[in-house]
Write an enzyme that holds these catalytic residues in place. Sequence first.
Site, PDB file in Angstrom:
ATOM      1  N   ILE A  34       0.944  -1.109   0.080  1.00  0.00           N
ATOM      2  CA  ILE A  34       0.150  -0.040   0.069  1.00  0.00           C
ATOM      3  C   ILE A  34       0.873   1.316   0.015  1.00  0.00           C
ATOM      4  O   ILE A  34       0.307   2.359  -0.260  1.00  0.00           O
ATOM      5  CB  ILE A  34      -1.107  -0.035   1.299  1.00  0.00           C
ATOM      6  N   VAL A  99       4.091  -5.180  10.557  1.00  0.00           N
ATOM      7  CA  VAL A  99       3.119  -5.991  10.570  1.00  0.00           C
ATOM      8  C   VAL A  99       3.442  -7.499  11.010  1.00  0.00           C
ATOM      9  O   VAL A  99       4.157  -8.359  10.485  1.00  0.00           O
ATOM     10  CB  VAL A  99       2.430  -6.103   9.047  1.00  0.00           C
ATOM     11  N   HIS A 103       5.853 -12.122   6.054  1.00  0.00           N
ATOM     12  CA  HIS A 103       5.883 -11.483   5.067  1.00  0.00           C
ATOM     13  C   HIS A 103       7.031 -11.443   4.498  1.00  0.00           C
ATOM     14  O   HIS A 103       8.153 -11.031   4.897  1.00  0.00           O
ATOM     15  CB  HIS A 103       4.860 -10.455   4.710  1.00  0.00           C
ATOM     16  N   MET A 104       7.313 -11.666   3.076  1.00  0.00           N
ATOM     17  CA  MET A 104       8.454 -11.329   2.309  1.00  0.00           C
ATOM     18  C   MET A 104       8.047  -9.943   1.243  1.00  0.00           C
ATOM     19  O   MET A 104       6.873  -9.947   0.643  1.00  0.00           O
ATOM     20  CB  MET A 104       8.799 -12.460   1.147  1.00  0.00           C
TER      21      MET A 104
HETATM   22  P1  AMP Z   1       7.281  -4.702   7.507  1.00  0.00           P
HETATM   23  O1  AMP Z   1       7.787  -3.348   8.003  1.00  0.00           O
HETATM   24  O2  AMP Z   1       8.282  -5.551   7.024  1.00  0.00           O
HETATM   25  O3  AMP Z   1       6.437  -5.297   8.782  1.00  0.00           O
HETATM   26  O4  AMP Z   1       6.344  -4.228   6.385  1.00  0.00           O
HETATM   27  C1  AMP Z   1       4.816  -4.050   6.191  1.00  0.00           C
HETATM   28  C2  AMP Z   1       4.438  -3.600   4.950  1.00  0.00           C
HETATM   29  O5  AMP Z   1       3.119  -3.692   4.885  1.00  0.00           O
HETATM   30  C3  AMP Z   1       4.850  -2.192   4.765  1.00  0.00           C
HETATM   31  O6  AMP Z   1       5.569  -1.983   3.608  1.00  0.00           O
HETATM   32  C4  AMP Z   1       3.385  -1.565   4.579  1.00  0.00           C
HETATM   33  O7  AMP Z   1       3.426  -0.704   3.682  1.00  0.00           O
HETATM   34  C5  AMP Z   1       2.716  -2.737   4.004  1.00  0.00           C
HETATM   35  N1  AMP Z   1       1.116  -2.623   4.415  1.00  0.00           N
HETATM   36  C6  AMP Z   1       0.540  -2.483   5.532  1.00  0.00           C
HETATM   37  N2  AMP Z   1      -0.819  -2.463   5.557  1.00  0.00           N
HETATM   38  C7  AMP Z   1      -1.005  -2.852   4.154  1.00  0.00           C
HETATM   39  C8  AMP Z   1      -2.094  -3.159   3.527  1.00  0.00           C
HETATM   40  N3  AMP Z   1      -3.472  -2.951   3.998  1.00  0.00           N
HETATM   41  N4  AMP Z   1      -1.923  -3.264   2.138  1.00  0.00           N
HETATM   42  C9  AMP Z   1      -0.815  -3.679   1.539  1.00  0.00           C
HETATM   43  N5  AMP Z   1       0.374  -3.461   2.148  1.00  0.00           N
HETATM   44  C10 AMP Z   1       0.122  -2.966   3.566  1.00  0.00           C
END
Ligand code: AMP
Length: 117
Positions: A34, A99, A103-104
């Site tokens: 996002i 988050v 995730h990758m």
């Molecule tokens: P991290 O810092 O590795 O936990 O990355 C989390 C990623 O999730 C960030 O790049 C956010 O921009 C992305 N993110 C958070 N919420 C959403 C969402 N609803 N849809 C798509 N990406 C998201």
Amino acid sequence: MVGEMSCIFCQIVAGKVPGEILYQDEKVIAFRDINPQSPTHLIIIPKKHIPSLAHLSEAESSLIGDMVTVANQLARREGISESGYRLVINCGKQGGQLVPHLHMHLLGGRKLSDTLG
Ligand code: AMP
Ligand code: ZN
């Protein structure tokens, strides 16, 4: 269960929060970030709620290979297979994970930083 119900990525898996979903199978789903940090910035996750890499059991570790396979396919589809890309998994607070669902990141489409932070 409470953690999973409030997990934004579980909500995307469940279709309760919209996401630009680019791929899914029974184990893995991929969608566009996002808040993209590069022209191509995709998120690849296991559908199962695993809070972080540190919570991944040995029995679940083949999921990482599944995620890499999906990432490579999507890199080809995005046209960045030749130019190059980066796969990143942040783990925990000091690893920059925001988050809490494993995730990758697939980043590409521009020259990425030579440093890893
Ligand atoms: P991290 O810092 O590795 O936990 O990355 C989390 C990623 O999730 C960030 O790049 C956010 O921009 C992305 N993110 C958070 N919420 C959403 C969402 N609803 N849809 C798509 N990406 C998201
Ligand atoms: Zn989750």
